[in-house]
Motif scaffolding. Sequence first.
Motif, PDB file in Angstrom:
ATOM      1  N   LEU A  50       0.742  -1.253   0.015  1.00  8.74           N
ATOM      2  CA  LEU A  50      -0.057  -0.036  -0.031  1.00  8.74           C
ATOM      3  C   LEU A  50       0.914   1.318  -0.177  1.00  8.74           C
ATOM      4  CD1 LEU A  50      -2.329  -1.180   2.765  1.00  8.74           C
ATOM      5  CD2 LEU A  50      -2.809  -1.258   0.346  1.00  8.74           C
ATOM      6  N   PRO A  51       0.556   2.293  -0.797  1.00  7.34           N
ATOM      7  CA  PRO A  51       1.308   3.506  -0.819  1.00  7.34           C
ATOM      8  C   PRO A  51       0.905   4.347   0.667  1.00  7.34           C
ATOM      9  CG  PRO A  51      -0.479   3.500  -2.303  1.00  7.34           C
ATOM     10  CD  PRO A  51      -0.684   2.178  -1.912  1.00  7.34           C
ATOM     11  N   LEU A  52       1.849   4.847   1.352  1.00 10.75           N
ATOM     12  CA  LEU A  52       1.572   5.216   2.716  1.00 10.75           C
ATOM     13  C   LEU A  52       2.176   6.389   2.868  1.00 10.75           C
ATOM     14  CD1 LEU A  52       2.343   1.984   4.643  1.00 10.75           C
ATOM     15  CD2 LEU A  52       0.108   2.754   4.176  1.00 10.75           C
ATOM     16  N   THR A  53       1.745   7.347   3.957  1.00 17.15           N
ATOM     17  CA  THR A  53       2.401   8.477   4.596  1.00 17.15           C
ATOM     18  C   THR A  53       2.875   8.142   5.884  1.00 17.15           C
ATOM     19  OG1 THR A  53       1.165   9.902   3.011  1.00 17.15           O
ATOM     20  CG2 THR A  53       2.486  10.969   4.869  1.00 17.15           C
ATOM     21  N   ALA A  54       4.241   8.498   6.266  1.00 13.71           N
ATOM     22  CA  ALA A  54       4.499   8.046   7.570  1.00 13.71           C
ATOM     23  C   ALA A  54       4.641   9.763   8.235  1.00 13.71           C
ATOM     24  CB  ALA A  54       6.024   7.483   7.640  1.00 13.71           C
ATOM     25  N   ALA A  55       4.061   9.646   9.507  1.00 14.23           N
ATOM     26  CA  ALA A  55       3.945  10.907  10.399  1.00 14.23           C
ATOM     27  C   ALA A  55       4.915  10.352  11.486  1.00 14.23           C
ATOM     28  CB  ALA A  55       2.751  11.159  10.708  1.00 14.23           C
ATOM     29  N   PHE A  56       6.270  11.052  11.531  1.00 13.36           N
ATOM     30  CA  PHE A  56       7.129  11.166  12.766  1.00 13.36           C
ATOM     31  C   PHE A  56       6.741  11.900  13.748  1.00 13.36           C
ATOM     32  CE2 PHE A  56       9.261   9.896   8.665  1.00 13.36           C
ATOM     33  CZ  PHE A  56       9.932   8.566   8.945  1.00 13.36           C
ATOM     34  N   VAL A  57       6.419  11.284  15.060  1.00  9.91           N
ATOM     35  CA  VAL A  57       5.441  12.073  16.089  1.00  9.91           C
ATOM     36  C   VAL A  57       6.199  12.274  17.177  1.00  9.91           C
ATOM     37  CG1 VAL A  57       3.477  12.411  17.256  1.00  9.91           C
ATOM     38  CG2 VAL A  57       3.511  11.179  14.866  1.00  9.91           C
ATOM     39  N   ALA A  58       6.409  13.495  17.821  1.00  8.32           N
ATOM     40  CA  ALA A  58       7.045  13.696  19.084  1.00  8.32           C
ATOM     41  C   ALA A  58       6.352  13.122  20.484  1.00  8.32           C
ATOM     42  CB  ALA A  58       7.528  14.987  19.282  1.00  8.32           C
ATOM     43  N   ASP A  59       6.969  13.019  21.563  1.00  2.00           N
ATOM     44  CA  ASP A  59       6.391  12.521  22.466  1.00  2.00           C
ATOM     45  C   ASP A  59       4.955  13.029  22.969  1.00  2.00           C
ATOM     46  OD1 ASP A  59       8.183  10.611  22.822  1.00  2.00           O
ATOM     47  OD2 ASP A  59       9.161  11.425  24.602  1.00  2.00           O
ATOM     48  N   ASP A  60       4.931  14.452  22.846  1.00  2.00           N
ATOM     49  CA  ASP A  60       3.559  15.348  22.915  1.00  2.00           C
ATOM     50  C   ASP A  60       2.758  15.174  21.909  1.00  2.00           C
ATOM     51  OD1 ASP A  60       4.670  17.045  20.972  1.00  2.00           O
ATOM     52  OD2 ASP A  60       4.546  18.523  22.201  1.00  2.00           O
ATOM     53  N   GLY A  61       2.747  14.413  20.809  1.00  2.00           N
ATOM     54  CA  GLY A  61       1.881  14.237  19.666  1.00  2.00           C
ATOM     55  C   GLY A  61       2.015  15.064  18.460  1.00  2.00           C
ATOM     56  N   THR A  62       3.271  15.841  18.590  1.00  2.00           N
ATOM     57  CA  THR A  62       3.409  17.123  17.653  1.00  2.00           C
ATOM     58  C   THR A  62       3.996  16.171  16.310  1.00  2.00           C
ATOM     59  OG1 THR A  62       3.544  18.886  19.262  1.00  2.00           O
ATOM     60  CG2 THR A  62       4.614  19.204  16.939  1.00  2.00           C
ATOM     61  N   ILE A  63       3.381  16.545  15.319  1.00  2.00           N
ATOM     62  CA  ILE A  63       3.816  15.706  13.930  1.00  2.00           C
ATOM     63  C   ILE A  63       5.307  16.525  13.693  1.00  2.00           C
ATOM     64  CG2 ILE A  63       3.810  15.352  11.448  1.00  2.00           C
ATOM     65  CD1 ILE A  63       0.760  14.911  12.175  1.00  2.00           C
ATOM     66  N   VAL A  64       6.427  16.002  13.608  1.00  2.00           N
ATOM     67  CA  VAL A  64       7.564  16.461  13.412  1.00  2.00           C
ATOM     68  C   VAL A  64       7.839  16.540  11.900  1.00  2.00           C
ATOM     69  CG1 VAL A  64      10.200  16.123  13.516  1.00  2.00           C
ATOM     70  CG2 VAL A  64       8.766  15.585  15.535  1.00  2.00           C
ATOM     71  N   ASN A  65       7.547  15.648  11.041  1.00  2.00           N
ATOM     72  CA  ASN A  65       7.699  15.869   9.670  1.00  2.00           C
ATOM     73  C   ASN A  65       6.816  14.557   9.022  1.00  2.00           C
ATOM     74  OD1 ASN A  65      10.096  14.033  10.650  1.00  2.00           O
ATOM     75  ND2 ASN A  65      10.442  13.771   8.305  1.00  2.00           N
ATOM     76  N   LEU A  66       6.200  14.522   7.988  1.00  2.00           N
ATOM     77  CA  LEU A  66       5.759  13.914   6.981  1.00  2.00           C
ATOM     78  C   LEU A  66       6.328  13.079   5.758  1.00  2.00           C
ATOM     79  CD1 LEU A  66       2.346  15.651   7.179  1.00  2.00           C
ATOM     80  CD2 LEU A  66       2.598  13.378   8.015  1.00  2.00           C
ATOM     81  N   VAL A  67       6.238  11.821   5.391  1.00  2.00           N
ATOM     82  CA  VAL A  67       6.940  11.684   4.069  1.00  2.00           C
ATOM     83  C   VAL A  67       6.019  10.527   3.356  1.00  2.00           C
ATOM     84  CG1 VAL A  67       9.166  11.657   4.968  1.00  2.00           C
ATOM     85  CG2 VAL A  67       8.376   9.878   5.327  1.00  2.00           C
ATOM     86  N   ASP A  68       5.944  10.743   2.086  1.00  2.00           N
ATOM     87  CA  ASP A  68       5.095   9.837   1.338  1.00  2.00           C
ATOM     88  C   ASP A  68       6.058   8.534   0.987  1.00  2.00           C
ATOM     89  OD1 ASP A  68       2.886  11.187   1.302  1.00  2.00           O
ATOM     90  OD2 ASP A  68       3.302  12.159  -0.470  1.00  2.00           O
ATOM     91  N   MET A  69       5.581   7.397   1.004  1.00  2.00           N
ATOM     92  CA  MET A  69       6.432   6.117   0.856  1.00  2.00           C
ATOM     93  C   MET A  69       5.884   5.342  -0.477  1.00  2.00           C
ATOM     94  SD  MET A  69       7.591   5.389   4.612  1.00  2.00           S
ATOM     95  CE  MET A  69       5.956   4.759   5.114  1.00  2.00           C
ATOM     96  N   LYS A  70       6.682   5.043  -1.206  1.00  2.00           N
ATOM     97  CA  LYS A  70       6.214   4.224  -2.310  1.00  2.00           C
ATOM     98  C   LYS A  70       6.371   2.645  -1.962  1.00  2.00           C
ATOM     99  CE  LYS A  70       7.871   3.211  -6.947  1.00  2.00           C
ATOM    100  NZ  LYS A  70       9.072   3.183  -8.165  1.00  2.00           N
ATOM    101  N   PRO A  71       5.205   2.041  -2.349  1.00  2.00           N
ATOM    102  CA  PRO A  71       5.133   0.590  -2.006  1.00  2.00           C
ATOM    103  C   PRO A  71       6.295  -0.179  -2.574  1.00  2.00           C
ATOM    104  CG  PRO A  71       3.088   1.383  -2.873  1.00  2.00           C
ATOM    105  CD  PRO A  71       4.161   2.474  -3.320  1.00  2.00           C
ATOM    106  N   GLN A  72       6.762  -1.162  -1.973  1.00  2.00           N
ATOM    107  CA  GLN A  72       7.803  -2.242  -2.525  1.00  2.00           C
ATOM    108  C   GLN A  72       9.098  -1.518  -2.647  1.00  2.00           C
ATOM    109  OE1 GLN A  72       6.360  -5.398  -4.806  1.00  2.00           O
ATOM    110  NE2 GLN A  72       4.453  -5.329  -4.238  1.00  2.00           N
ATOM    111  N   SER A  73       9.356  -0.658  -1.801  1.00  2.00           N
ATOM    112  CA  SER A  73      10.685   0.173  -2.049  1.00  2.00           C
ATOM    113  C   SER A  73      11.481   0.006  -1.007  1.00  2.00           C
ATOM    114  CB  SER A  73      10.339   1.829  -2.344  1.00  2.00           C
ATOM    115  OG  SER A  73      11.677   2.623  -2.323  1.00  2.00           O
ATOM    116  N   LEU A  74      12.878   0.167  -1.121  1.00  2.00           N
ATOM    117  CA  LEU A  74      13.787   0.098  -0.135  1.00  2.00           C
ATOM    118  C   LEU A  74      14.466   1.439   0.235  1.00  2.00           C
ATOM    119  CD1 LEU A  74      15.891  -3.074  -0.993  1.00  2.00           C
ATOM    120  CD2 LEU A  74      13.937  -2.735   0.818  1.00  2.00           C
ATOM    121  N   ASP A  75      13.828   2.512  -0.495  1.00  2.00           N
ATOM    122  CA  ASP A  75      14.178   3.897   0.043  1.00  2.00           C
ATOM    123  C   ASP A  75      13.874   4.043   1.434  1.00  2.00           C
ATOM    124  OD1 ASP A  75      14.763   4.220  -2.819  1.00  2.00           O
ATOM    125  OD2 ASP A  75      12.740   5.332  -3.269  1.00  2.00           O
TER     126      ASP A  75
END
Length: 151
Positions: free
Chosen positions: A87-112
Amino acid sequence: MNRLLVCLSCLLALLTGPAWSRDAPQLQLPRVTLTAGMHLIQAQVAATPEQRSIGLMFREDMPAGEGMLFVFEQPAGQCFWMKNTLLPLTAAFVADDGTIVNLVDMKPQSLDSHCSARPVRYVLEMHQGWFAKRGIQAGSRLSGSPFDGRK
């Protein structure tokens, strides 16, 4: 004789079950409800090293408002890739207080490799575009029990 066959069948199921579950989607993980503003998220929680290593691999579908919350023992630079993830996904990297630090779109079946901009304890994966369609971006805050009481 029937009892012996039943016992052998159970033994075979126990011996082959873990190998199957390692390659199959994790469907029995604990769940947590999160909010992003007025939007509800039903997230499965991957908190052990094994659960995190499997993540959403091999899943062919996922309901629109669902995702997976990866929970690490302590904040660190987290990097994710999409090996065996369909599945194509977006990852939200989240700090302890729930604040989203950054978002990245990720391509399926990739080693990037896709990494957090700074050390985080949480990573929330959702369908690609879920955050963008709702105007949720870096600096937005998630709420829910994982972030309660954390500063």
